[in-house]
Scaffold this active site. Sequence first.
Site, PDB file in Angstrom:
ATOM      1  N   ALA A 238     -34.784  13.685  13.000  1.00 48.91           N
ATOM      2  CA  ALA A 238     -35.532  14.937  12.843  1.00 48.91           C
ATOM      3  C   ALA A 238     -35.864  15.180  11.374  1.00 48.91           C
ATOM      4  O   ALA A 238     -36.934  14.806  10.898  1.00 48.91           O
ATOM      5  CB  ALA A 238     -34.730  16.086  13.444  1.00 48.91           C
ATOM      6  N   ARG A 239     -34.952  15.788  10.641  1.00 55.03           N
ATOM      7  CA  ARG A 239     -35.140  16.044   9.213  1.00 55.03           C
ATOM      8  C   ARG A 239     -33.795  15.889   8.498  1.00 55.03           C
ATOM      9  O   ARG A 239     -32.747  16.290   9.007  1.00 55.03           O
ATOM     10  CB  ARG A 239     -35.679  17.460   8.978  1.00 55.03           C
ATOM     11  CG  ARG A 239     -37.161  17.638   9.313  1.00 55.03           C
ATOM     12  CD  ARG A 239     -38.044  16.852   8.367  1.00 55.03           C
ATOM     13  NE  ARG A 239     -39.469  17.122   8.539  1.00 55.03           N
ATOM     14  CZ  ARG A 239     -40.284  16.426   9.296  1.00 55.03           C
ATOM     15  NH1 ARG A 239     -39.807  15.393  10.008  1.00 55.03           N
ATOM     16  NH2 ARG A 239     -41.571  16.724   9.370  1.00 55.03           N
ATOM     17  N   ASP A 263     -32.872   8.214  10.316  1.00 58.03           N
ATOM     18  CA  ASP A 263     -34.272   7.922   9.994  1.00 58.03           C
ATOM     19  C   ASP A 263     -34.800   8.893   8.952  1.00 58.03           C
ATOM     20  O   ASP A 263     -35.956   8.808   8.568  1.00 58.03           O
ATOM     21  CB  ASP A 263     -35.129   7.996  11.265  1.00 58.03           C
ATOM     22  CG  ASP A 263     -36.582   7.572  11.027  1.00 58.03           C
ATOM     23  OD1 ASP A 263     -36.780   6.546  10.350  1.00 58.03           O
ATOM     24  OD2 ASP A 263     -37.502   8.268  11.510  1.00 58.03           O
ATOM     25  N   GLU A 268     -36.381  12.013   0.041  1.00 61.18           N
ATOM     26  CA  GLU A 268     -37.343  11.040   0.557  1.00 61.18           C
ATOM     27  C   GLU A 268     -38.553  10.995  -0.358  1.00 61.18           C
ATOM     28  O   GLU A 268     -39.035  12.049  -0.783  1.00 61.18           O
ATOM     29  CB  GLU A 268     -37.786  11.416   1.979  1.00 61.18           C
ATOM     30  CG  GLU A 268     -36.672  11.337   2.997  1.00 61.18           C
ATOM     31  CD  GLU A 268     -37.169  11.605   4.423  1.00 61.18           C
ATOM     32  OE1 GLU A 268     -38.400  11.716   4.608  1.00 61.18           O
ATOM     33  OE2 GLU A 268     -36.334  11.693   5.326  1.00 61.18           O
ATOM     34  N   HIS A 286     -37.814   6.833   7.696  1.00 58.04           N
ATOM     35  CA  HIS A 286     -38.597   7.932   8.288  1.00 58.04           C
ATOM     36  C   HIS A 286     -39.842   7.401   9.007  1.00 58.04           C
ATOM     37  O   HIS A 286     -40.977   7.769   8.686  1.00 58.04           O
ATOM     38  CB  HIS A 286     -38.991   8.965   7.230  1.00 58.04           C
ATOM     39  CG  HIS A 286     -39.242  10.322   7.823  1.00 58.04           C
ATOM     40  ND1 HIS A 286     -38.875  11.490   7.212  1.00 58.04           N
ATOM     41  CD2 HIS A 286     -39.824  10.692   8.996  1.00 58.04           C
ATOM     42  CE1 HIS A 286     -39.225  12.524   7.955  1.00 58.04           C
ATOM     43  NE2 HIS A 286     -39.818  12.063   9.057  1.00 58.04           N
ATOM     44  N   GLY A 288     -40.039   7.290  12.616  1.00 61.41           N
ATOM     45  CA  GLY A 288     -39.844   7.563  14.036  1.00 61.41           C
ATOM     46  C   GLY A 288     -41.115   7.484  14.859  1.00 61.41           C
ATOM     47  O   GLY A 288     -41.099   7.019  16.000  1.00 61.41           O
TER      48      GLY A 288
END
Length: 319
Positions: A238-239, A263, A268, A286, A288
């Site tokens: 998600a985050r 992920d 980031e 990241h 997904g």
Amino acid sequence: MSKPVIWITRTLSAATLARARRDYDVIWNDADTPGRAADIIAMSGQIDGVIPCHSEHFTADVVAQLDPRLKIIANHSVGVDHCDLPALRSRGITVTNTPGVLSDATAELAMMLMLAAARHGIAGDSLVRTGAWDAWSPALLVGKQVTGARLGIIGMGGVGLAMARKARGFDMKIHYHNRTRLSPDMEAGAIYHDDLDDLLAASDFLSLHCPSTPQTKGLINARRLDLLPPGAVLVNTARGSLVDEDALLAAIETGHLAAAGLDCFDVEPGGNPAFAKHRNIVMMPHVGSATMQTRDAMGAMALDNLDSFFRGETPANVV
């Protein structure tokens, strides 16, 4: 009549770029670098709309300096935590996103991370890849079985529901926490926990699928990690802001968490360098939603939102 001018900040799919160029005057830099605050502010006087990704940050300070010409931000993402929505609304700027179309792809990656974390995917790959596998033993890389285990899902929106559907293929028992309980047909037998702490105690595996908001920042902290059963596995697609990374590291180092699949990260791009020494932390950058079909679908939805706006209609995915 001249076409609206739009800025595409990153390299989107070929189909998306082709359609955008057909219908709009497009500004696009194939260097594929994130738009900085200064870039966003400077570009706003040249464009009517923009298709950004989560790499472009529309903070209150940036929004205050936007040229009035910019009227719509059609995000190429479902998450909008990179946008200060109250500030944008105060400027009369429409903001849209791309919900639904990335649910299956993101859930697929969550399943991959969960399985790889549970079954020592990083350690096993390294053992074979480096030529260090010189013997076999019944004790070699014994992992955690997914089949029949309890999966706790936080956030039962599109991605959470897709994750639950896929996990049922492994005969997992689905538990979930959500702001509101789902209807019985949508639950499909999943067990609802009104209290998040109760969910954690029932989660052999925990998968995060909720948005990043001020209320969810640091949601998974040291106290909540302690509530998970010993040997649990955490998955986050998600985050990064949902997880206290120091607490996660501590839980990995004590062995309370058997493994994690991540992920997304607080920082980031780059991630957390401290995670790299732990082969029971499986990491992806990241990605997904990174399948060809999903990238096409996200681009098409972003353009649908722009099309509606410039026809004078309310886009379907206003946030």
